[in-house]
Design a protein around this motif. Sequence first.
Motif, PDB file in Angstrom:
ATOM      1  N   ARG A 147      -1.789  -8.018 -45.794  1.00  0.00           N
ATOM      2  CA  ARG A 147      -0.774  -6.962 -45.683  1.00  0.00           C
ATOM      3  C   ARG A 147      -0.040  -7.000 -44.350  1.00  0.00           C
ATOM      4  NH1 ARG A 147      -3.035  -7.530 -50.325  1.00  0.00           N
ATOM      5  NH2 ARG A 147      -2.725  -5.831 -51.820  1.00  0.00           N
ATOM      6  N   ASP A 148      -0.720  -7.335 -43.271  1.00  0.00           N
ATOM      7  CA  ASP A 148      -0.042  -7.411 -41.974  1.00  0.00           C
ATOM      8  C   ASP A 148       1.049  -8.474 -41.996  1.00  0.00           C
ATOM      9  OD1 ASP A 148      -1.564  -5.413 -40.851  1.00  0.00           O
ATOM     10  OD2 ASP A 148      -3.081  -6.782 -40.065  1.00  0.00           O
ATOM     11  N   LEU A 149       0.748  -9.619 -42.596  1.00  0.00           N
ATOM     12  CA  LEU A 149       1.748 -10.678 -42.692  1.00  0.00           C
ATOM     13  C   LEU A 149       2.883 -10.264 -43.615  1.00  0.00           C
ATOM     14  CD1 LEU A 149       2.363 -13.524 -41.690  1.00  0.00           C
ATOM     15  CD2 LEU A 149       1.198 -14.419 -43.707  1.00  0.00           C
ATOM     16  N   ARG A 150       2.546  -9.514 -44.662  1.00  0.00           N
ATOM     17  CA  ARG A 150       3.583  -9.043 -45.574  1.00  0.00           C
ATOM     18  C   ARG A 150       4.524  -8.069 -44.867  1.00  0.00           C
ATOM     19  NH1 ARG A 150       1.382  -7.026 -51.224  1.00  0.00           N
ATOM     20  NH2 ARG A 150       0.587  -9.181 -51.097  1.00  0.00           N
ATOM     21  N   ILE A 151       3.951  -7.198 -44.044  1.00  0.00           N
ATOM     22  CA  ILE A 151       4.777  -6.253 -43.280  1.00  0.00           C
ATOM     23  C   ILE A 151       5.681  -7.008 -42.311  1.00  0.00           C
ATOM     24  CG2 ILE A 151       4.680  -4.446 -41.516  1.00  0.00           C
ATOM     25  CD1 ILE A 151       2.127  -3.429 -42.875  1.00  0.00           C
ATOM     26  N   ALA A 152       5.138  -8.044 -41.655  1.00  0.00           N
ATOM     27  CA  ALA A 152       5.939  -8.831 -40.722  1.00  0.00           C
ATOM     28  C   ALA A 152       7.100  -9.513 -41.441  1.00  0.00           C
ATOM     29  CB  ALA A 152       5.062  -9.873 -40.023  1.00  0.00           C
ATOM     30  N   ALA A 153       6.854 -10.009 -42.659  1.00  0.00           N
ATOM     31  CA  ALA A 153       7.928 -10.653 -43.424  1.00  0.00           C
ATOM     32  C   ALA A 153       8.988  -9.636 -43.843  1.00  0.00           C
ATOM     33  CB  ALA A 153       7.340 -11.347 -44.653  1.00  0.00           C
ATOM     34  N   LEU A 154       8.552  -8.432 -44.213  1.00  0.00           N
ATOM     35  CA  LEU A 154       9.520  -7.391 -44.575  1.00  0.00           C
ATOM     36  C   LEU A 154      10.325  -6.942 -43.364  1.00  0.00           C
ATOM     37  CD1 LEU A 154       7.295  -5.248 -46.991  1.00  0.00           C
ATOM     38  CD2 LEU A 154       9.188  -6.763 -47.613  1.00  0.00           C
ATOM     39  N   ALA A 248     -10.450 -17.893 -39.763  1.00  0.00           N
ATOM     40  CA  ALA A 248     -11.400 -18.928 -39.355  1.00  0.00           C
ATOM     41  C   ALA A 248     -12.556 -18.331 -38.555  1.00  0.00           C
ATOM     42  CB  ALA A 248     -10.680 -19.998 -38.535  1.00  0.00           C
ATOM     43  N   SER A 249     -12.278 -17.419 -37.640  1.00  0.00           N
ATOM     44  CA  SER A 249     -13.336 -16.803 -36.820  1.00  0.00           C
ATOM     45  C   SER A 249     -14.294 -15.996 -37.683  1.00  0.00           C
ATOM     46  CB  SER A 249     -12.710 -15.919 -35.741  1.00  0.00           C
ATOM     47  OG  SER A 249     -11.938 -16.675 -34.837  1.00  0.00           O
ATOM     48  N   ASN A 250     -13.753 -15.216 -38.612  1.00  0.00           N
ATOM     49  CA  ASN A 250     -14.618 -14.435 -39.509  1.00  0.00           C
ATOM     50  C   ASN A 250     -15.458 -15.349 -40.405  1.00  0.00           C
ATOM     51  OD1 ASN A 250     -13.568 -12.123 -38.426  1.00  0.00           O
ATOM     52  ND2 ASN A 250     -12.252 -11.631 -40.155  1.00  0.00           N
ATOM     53  N   TYR A 251     -14.872 -16.436 -40.847  1.00  0.00           N
ATOM     54  CA  TYR A 251     -15.594 -17.398 -41.692  1.00  0.00           C
ATOM     55  C   TYR A 251     -16.759 -18.020 -40.912  1.00  0.00           C
ATOM     56  CZ  TYR A 251     -16.215 -21.494 -44.767  1.00  0.00           C
ATOM     57  OH  TYR A 251     -16.733 -22.457 -45.587  1.00  0.00           O
ATOM     58  N   LEU A 252     -16.498 -18.409 -39.660  1.00  0.00           N
ATOM     59  CA  LEU A 252     -17.544 -19.010 -38.833  1.00  0.00           C
ATOM     60  C   LEU A 252     -18.631 -17.992 -38.484  1.00  0.00           C
ATOM     61  CD1 LEU A 252     -15.289 -21.106 -36.430  1.00  0.00           C
ATOM     62  CD2 LEU A 252     -16.674 -21.973 -38.311  1.00  0.00           C
ATOM     63  N   THR A 253     -18.235 -16.761 -38.200  1.00  0.00           N
ATOM     64  CA  THR A 253     -19.225 -15.720 -37.895  1.00  0.00           C
ATOM     65  C   THR A 253     -20.117 -15.451 -39.091  1.00  0.00           C
ATOM     66  OG1 THR A 253     -17.685 -14.700 -36.320  1.00  0.00           O
ATOM     67  CG2 THR A 253     -19.501 -13.344 -37.119  1.00  0.00           C
ATOM     68  N   LEU A 254     -19.525 -15.409 -40.288  1.00  0.00           N
ATOM     69  CA  LEU A 254     -20.319 -15.223 -41.506  1.00  0.00           C
ATOM     70  C   LEU A 254     -21.295 -16.378 -41.695  1.00  0.00           C
ATOM     71  CD1 LEU A 254     -21.005 -13.859 -44.188  1.00  0.00           C
ATOM     72  CD2 LEU A 254     -18.987 -14.981 -45.198  1.00  0.00           C
ATOM     73  N   LEU A 322     -11.041  -8.198 -45.906  1.00  0.00           N
ATOM     74  CA  LEU A 322      -9.912  -7.419 -45.386  1.00  0.00           C
ATOM     75  C   LEU A 322      -8.779  -8.324 -44.911  1.00  0.00           C
ATOM     76  CD1 LEU A 322      -8.621  -4.745 -44.498  1.00  0.00           C
ATOM     77  CD2 LEU A 322      -9.872  -4.962 -42.334  1.00  0.00           C
ATOM     78  N   VAL A 323      -9.093  -9.351 -44.136  1.00  0.00           N
ATOM     79  CA  VAL A 323      -8.032 -10.211 -43.612  1.00  0.00           C
ATOM     80  C   VAL A 323      -7.429 -11.080 -44.715  1.00  0.00           C
ATOM     81  CG1 VAL A 323      -8.952 -10.242 -41.285  1.00  0.00           C
ATOM     82  CG2 VAL A 323      -9.680 -11.991 -42.887  1.00  0.00           C
ATOM     83  N   ILE A 324      -8.221 -11.394 -45.731  1.00  0.00           N
ATOM     84  CA  ILE A 324      -7.689 -12.189 -46.846  1.00  0.00           C
ATOM     85  C   ILE A 324      -6.811 -11.330 -47.744  1.00  0.00           C
ATOM     86  CG2 ILE A 324      -8.355 -13.398 -48.966  1.00  0.00           C
ATOM     87  CD1 ILE A 324     -10.651 -14.598 -47.449  1.00  0.00           C
TER      88      ILE A 324
END
Length: 538
Positions: A147-154, A248-254, A322-324
């Motif tokens: 959603r953050d990226l979607r807001i940036a595109a809008l 990537a950071s969340n994936y590595l932390t998981l 959430l980030v995905i």
Amino acid sequence: MLQHQLLPLLRRESDMKRWLRANILKKLASRQAGKSASLASDINTRNLSFDACYNYSGTLRRKERQGLGFRGATVAIALLALSGCASMAPEYTRPEAPVPSEWPSGPAYKDNAAKSGERSAADITWQEFFVDPKLQKLIALALENNRDLRIAALNIEKSQALYRIQRAELFPSVNAGALFSKERVPGILSGAGQPVTSELYNVNLGISSWELDLFGRIRSLNDAALQEYLATDQARLGTQISLVAEVASNYLTLAADKELLKIAQDTFASQQTSYNLIKRRFEAGASSELDVRQAQTSVDSARVDIARFTSHVAQDENALALVIGSPVPADLLPSGLSEITALKELGAGLPSEVLQRRPDIMQAEHLLQAANANIGAARAAFFPRITLTTSIGLSSDQLSGLFKGGAGTWSFAPRITLPIFDAGRNRATLKVSEVDREIFLAQYEKAIQSAFREVADAFAQRGTLGDQLEAQRSLTDANAVSYRLSQARYEKGIASYLNVLDSQRSLYSAQQGLITVRLSHLTNLVTLYKVLGGGVGE
């Protein structure tokens, strides 16, 4: 990409403007004699700034009083506006970066020198850098759903529309209209002594209040809107880079927390077996109660860690979802750090090259350029504003006669507005625009300094993580041997179970530390990719 699309359009506008100005100057100069022609040449050869235009207008008035005449003065003012005062914005030059020309050096920094032929992080796409197949699929999902990226595109679409609105003011608005009116005039006002009813039919095509941008006010506002649009595009790109790094950071932390959970579970199973064995020996009188209680503490500690890391894994999965922007497919979740494909090492490059390609710094520079253009608009407010209203059409008192000969009408109504007294409003507006430029300049310099510090910190961590990882592996291997020997000594009755317990705790702690250092190494590479502007060139 957006800049490449806009530059040809801006070049065409600039060429058209030069052509128009040259032709107007040529025609006006050819119609003047004596002083008018020489004055046109004098004005055309000047490169007048805001102050020069303001002062030179006084010279024109003096020459008018000396006999130049109204027509010559009018031509001179037009030439002045078209040739010298097309834009009153200060000339923009990129400020010097308030950081050293080289990255820091010292014991913590290793191999930071730029190497010939080495690709910069900005030219490496995220698909090349993150080669793990599962991670690539998760990043693609995030770029599609976040959603953050979607807001940036809008925000880009909104900024683009605002730019088009501002740019439209450079051109006249042509409107068509139709009018019908019917009016009854009483006899005492009609002049004929009888009531009169009149009708009016009218159709027209015209231009309403088109401002002739002689002093560059609208052009400066257009330039400011363009720079704000480009700044919004850089903000979207920065959001995308941050999003890729966060996934990537969340994936590595998981993956790390899952591996820590597995170690805790393995330790619990091993200690539970030892506890059951010692308990049976205690019941047979071969071991003391102290050995039983010491074994129980090891089992309970492992149980606590299992519960803690189970909670961490669940939280990591929630953060990744959430980030995905959507639920994470089970087949894309990692099982541990060991299965993740190693990330690429990145070169340092020179600060002047690296920092100027970061989206946040480019965004700050576009905002600085927008503030610089707003000064031009504030300066133009001191000079006359000319608007043009004109129309052409047909008018008749009967609908049937509207399109017959003799029904044509036209109007031409230019208007000039000259500021005389505004209680200091224009000067205050100019001051505000100049202070805004200084504010954006400070923000631009701060963005460069913050970026330099982020990169330097990441290099300092990278320079020491290799030694940490090597030392931690050696420590883990040594603790594993110590645990095996203490276990053998206890089974032969040479040492107490306390030695076994201490060795086991040391090994468990060393294994956790090894996972933590490996995670730090991988996240450091992700951070480097982010702070070096990874992927901005794709």
